[in-house]
Write a protein that holds these residues in place. Structure first.
Motif, short mmCIF file in Angstrom:
data_model
loop_
_atom_site.label_atom_id
_atom_site.label_comp_id
_atom_site.label_asym_id
_atom_site.label_seq_id
_atom_site.Cartn_x
_atom_site.Cartn_y
_atom_site.Cartn_z
N THR A 16 0.84 -1.20 0.00
CA THR A 16 0.00 0.00 0.00
C THR A 16 0.87 1.25 0.00
O THR A 16 0.65 2.17 -0.78
CB THR A 16 -0.94 0.01 1.22
N GLU A 61 -8.31 7.11 -4.89
CA GLU A 61 -9.58 6.40 -5.12
C GLU A 61 -9.45 5.44 -6.31
O GLU A 61 -9.90 4.29 -6.24
CB GLU A 61 -10.71 7.39 -5.38
N PHE A 64 -6.86 2.37 -5.63
CA PHE A 64 -7.30 1.36 -4.66
C PHE A 64 -8.77 0.98 -4.82
O PHE A 64 -9.30 0.24 -4.00
CB PHE A 64 -7.03 1.86 -3.24
N ASP A 65 -9.41 1.46 -5.88
CA ASP A 65 -10.81 1.16 -6.15
C ASP A 65 -11.67 1.45 -4.92
O ASP A 65 -12.43 0.61 -4.46
CB ASP A 65 -10.97 -0.28 -6.62
N LEU A 66 -11.50 2.66 -4.39
CA LEU A 66 -12.21 3.10 -3.20
C LEU A 66 -13.02 4.34 -3.49
O LEU A 66 -12.69 5.11 -4.38
CB LEU A 66 -11.21 3.49 -2.09
N GLU A 85 -1.87 6.18 3.80
CA GLU A 85 -1.84 4.72 3.95
C GLU A 85 -2.81 4.27 5.04
O GLU A 85 -3.57 3.31 4.86
CB GLU A 85 -0.43 4.26 4.28
N VAL A 88 -6.37 4.54 3.68
CA VAL A 88 -6.66 3.47 2.71
C VAL A 88 -6.90 2.16 3.45
O VAL A 88 -7.87 1.45 3.17
CB VAL A 88 -5.52 3.33 1.69
N GLU A 89 -6.04 1.83 4.41
CA GLU A 89 -6.20 0.58 5.15
C GLU A 89 -7.51 0.57 5.95
O GLU A 89 -8.18 -0.46 6.00
CB GLU A 89 -4.99 0.34 6.03
N LEU A 91 -10.29 2.19 5.17
CA LEU A 91 -11.42 2.06 4.22
C LEU A 91 -11.48 0.64 3.64
O LEU A 91 -12.57 0.12 3.39
CB LEU A 91 -11.29 3.09 3.11
N GLN A 92 -10.34 0.01 3.42
CA GLN A 92 -10.33 -1.35 2.90
C GLN A 92 -10.89 -2.32 3.93
O GLN A 92 -11.60 -3.26 3.57
CB GLN A 92 -8.91 -1.77 2.49
N LYS A 93 -10.59 -2.11 5.19
CA LYS A 93 -11.12 -2.99 6.25
C LYS A 93 -12.62 -2.81 6.41
O LYS A 93 -13.32 -3.77 6.73
CB LYS A 93 -10.41 -2.70 7.58
N ALA A 95 -14.68 -2.11 4.02
CA ALA A 95 -15.39 -2.56 2.82
C ALA A 95 -15.81 -4.01 2.92
O ALA A 95 -15.35 -4.80 3.62
CB ALA A 95 -14.51 -2.35 1.60
#
Length: 95
Positions: A16, A61, A64-66, A85, A88-89, A91-93, A95
């Motif tokens: 990341t 966005e 990371f397809d966010l 970072e 991003v982490e 938002l990934q968690k 999702a």
């Protein structure tokens, strides 16, 4: 030559962090800025303008397809590569 400094305990950035560093490097290179940028360096002090910051938000966005919620699109969350970072982490968690 542009260098991203690694100030972590290990000698390698997370995937990341590497992807974020690549995005930052691309923006700085467009502005012909070649200084080293560490994970905790303030991006605005490294040469990132307010327009660059908007482009960086959009690039994160896309990379990371966010979808970054409006509440998280703050200067604080984009102050350093380390803060990006963490965002991003988070938002990934979620999702």
């Amino acid at each position: 030559m542009f260098t991203v400094l690694d100030r972590t305990a290990s000698n390698s950035l997370s995937l990341t962090a590497e992807r974020i560093a690549t995005l930052v490097r691309a923006i700085l290179e467009k502005r012909a800025i070649t200084r080293a940028v560490g994970p905790d360096d303030a991006l605005t002090e490294c040469g990132i303008s307010s327009l660059d910051m908007v482009n960086l938000m959009l690039a994160v966005e896309g990379e990371f397809d966010l979808k970054i919620p409006d509440r998280d699109m703050t200067p604080s969350n984009f102050r350093t590569m380390a803060r990006i970072e963490a965002l991003v982490e988070k938002l990934q968690k979620a999702a």
